[in-house]
Motif scaffolding. Structure first.
Motif, PDB file in Angstrom:
ATOM      1  N   SER A  17      37.525  48.956  32.196  1.00  0.00           N
ATOM      2  CA  SER A  17      36.844  48.365  33.352  1.00  0.00           C
ATOM      3  C   SER A  17      37.036  46.856  33.370  1.00  0.00           C
ATOM      4  O   SER A  17      37.220  46.226  32.316  1.00  0.00           O
ATOM      5  CB  SER A  17      35.334  48.665  33.288  1.00  0.00           C
ATOM      6  OG  SER A  17      35.083  50.044  33.339  1.00  0.00           O
ATOM      7  N   ARG A  19      35.479  43.403  36.004  1.00  0.00           N
ATOM      8  CA  ARG A  19      34.743  42.964  37.185  1.00  0.00           C
ATOM      9  C   ARG A  19      35.336  41.654  37.669  1.00  0.00           C
ATOM     10  O   ARG A  19      35.334  40.659  36.941  1.00  0.00           O
ATOM     11  CB  ARG A  19      33.250  42.787  36.903  1.00  0.00           C
ATOM     12  CG  ARG A  19      32.459  42.543  38.198  1.00  0.00           C
ATOM     13  CD  ARG A  19      30.970  42.429  37.975  1.00  0.00           C
ATOM     14  NE  ARG A  19      30.560  41.128  37.484  1.00  0.00           N
ATOM     15  CZ  ARG A  19      29.336  40.625  37.623  1.00  0.00           C
ATOM     16  NH1 ARG A  19      28.410  41.327  38.261  1.00  0.00           N
ATOM     17  NH2 ARG A  19      29.036  39.438  37.109  1.00  0.00           N
ATOM     18  N   TYR A  79      32.012  40.463  44.529  1.00  0.00           N
ATOM     19  CA  TYR A  79      32.433  41.120  43.296  1.00  0.00           C
ATOM     20  C   TYR A  79      33.275  42.364  43.595  1.00  0.00           C
ATOM     21  O   TYR A  79      33.163  42.964  44.659  1.00  0.00           O
ATOM     22  CB  TYR A  79      31.223  41.556  42.469  1.00  0.00           C
ATOM     23  CG  TYR A  79      30.322  40.426  42.056  1.00  0.00           C
ATOM     24  CD1 TYR A  79      29.134  40.178  42.736  1.00  0.00           C
ATOM     25  CD2 TYR A  79      30.638  39.610  40.975  1.00  0.00           C
ATOM     26  CE1 TYR A  79      28.293  39.145  42.369  1.00  0.00           C
ATOM     27  CE2 TYR A  79      29.804  38.580  40.589  1.00  0.00           C
ATOM     28  CZ  TYR A  79      28.641  38.345  41.292  1.00  0.00           C
ATOM     29  OH  TYR A  79      27.815  37.317  40.915  1.00  0.00           O
ATOM     30  N   GLN A  81      33.825  45.587  41.088  1.00  0.00           N
ATOM     31  CA  GLN A  81      33.701  46.300  39.827  1.00  0.00           C
ATOM     32  C   GLN A  81      34.751  47.394  39.804  1.00  0.00           C
ATOM     33  O   GLN A  81      34.774  48.251  40.696  1.00  0.00           O
ATOM     34  CB  GLN A  81      32.303  46.904  39.679  1.00  0.00           C
ATOM     35  CG  GLN A  81      32.111  47.713  38.419  1.00  0.00           C
ATOM     36  CD  GLN A  81      32.181  46.874  37.160  1.00  0.00           C
ATOM     37  OE1 GLN A  81      31.615  45.789  37.100  1.00  0.00           O
ATOM     38  NE2 GLN A  81      32.898  47.368  36.153  1.00  0.00           N
ATOM     39  N   ASN A  83      36.358  50.422  37.636  1.00  0.00           N
ATOM     40  CA  ASN A  83      36.211  51.353  36.520  1.00  0.00           C
ATOM     41  C   ASN A  83      37.352  52.350  36.510  1.00  0.00           C
ATOM     42  O   ASN A  83      38.054  52.515  37.518  1.00  0.00           O
ATOM     43  CB  ASN A  83      34.881  52.095  36.631  1.00  0.00           C
ATOM     44  CG  ASN A  83      33.684  51.165  36.570  1.00  0.00           C
ATOM     45  OD1 ASN A  83      33.706  50.131  35.903  1.00  0.00           O
ATOM     46  ND2 ASN A  83      32.630  51.533  37.278  1.00  0.00           N
TER      47      ASN A  83
END
Length: 127
Positions: A17, A19, A79, A81, A83
């Protein structure tokens, strides 16, 4: 004028992951749509995700269920994120904003609709 500065890129293994952040400054009150795009070497710039205040975000099919776009208005920051990263996610990631004075609208997934861009942050995913 709006300035956008991305950060948070790096190298990760598949399944990991990251960010990404995009700090906005300047006439941020004029900003409407904000989006993430990416561009891999030898490929065209590709839309990833978009958000507009008080509406649901939209995602490209290739990242749906793995990436989440969000914004912190108090921090003037966007942002992404990411994953379950895959090698095919490797690209330079760009933050984009559509802000006054507005140009022609080509749709939220078309880079021509956005008139402000950051410098990009590199994401590399190894298998």
């Amino acid at each position: 004028q709006v300035q956008l500065v991305e950060s948070g890129g790096g190298s990760v293994q598949a399944g990991g992951s990251l960010r990404l952040s995009c700090a906005a400054s300047g006439f941020i009150g004029n900003i409407g749509w904000m989006a993430w795009f990416r561009q891999a070497p030898g490929k065209e710039r590709e839309w990833v995700a978009v958000i507009l205040m008080h509406t649901s975000p939209y995602y490209a099919d290739s990242v749906k269920g793995r990436f989440t776009i969000s914004q912190d208005n108090a921090k003037n920051t966007l942002y992404l994120q990411m994953n379950l990263l895959k090698p095919e996610d490797t690209a330079m990631y760009y933050c984009a904003a559509r802000a006054a004075p507005l140009g022609e609208w080509f749709g939220y997934s078309d880079s021509r609709s956005y008139n402000y861009w950051g410098q990009g942050t590199q994401v590399t995913v190894s298998s």
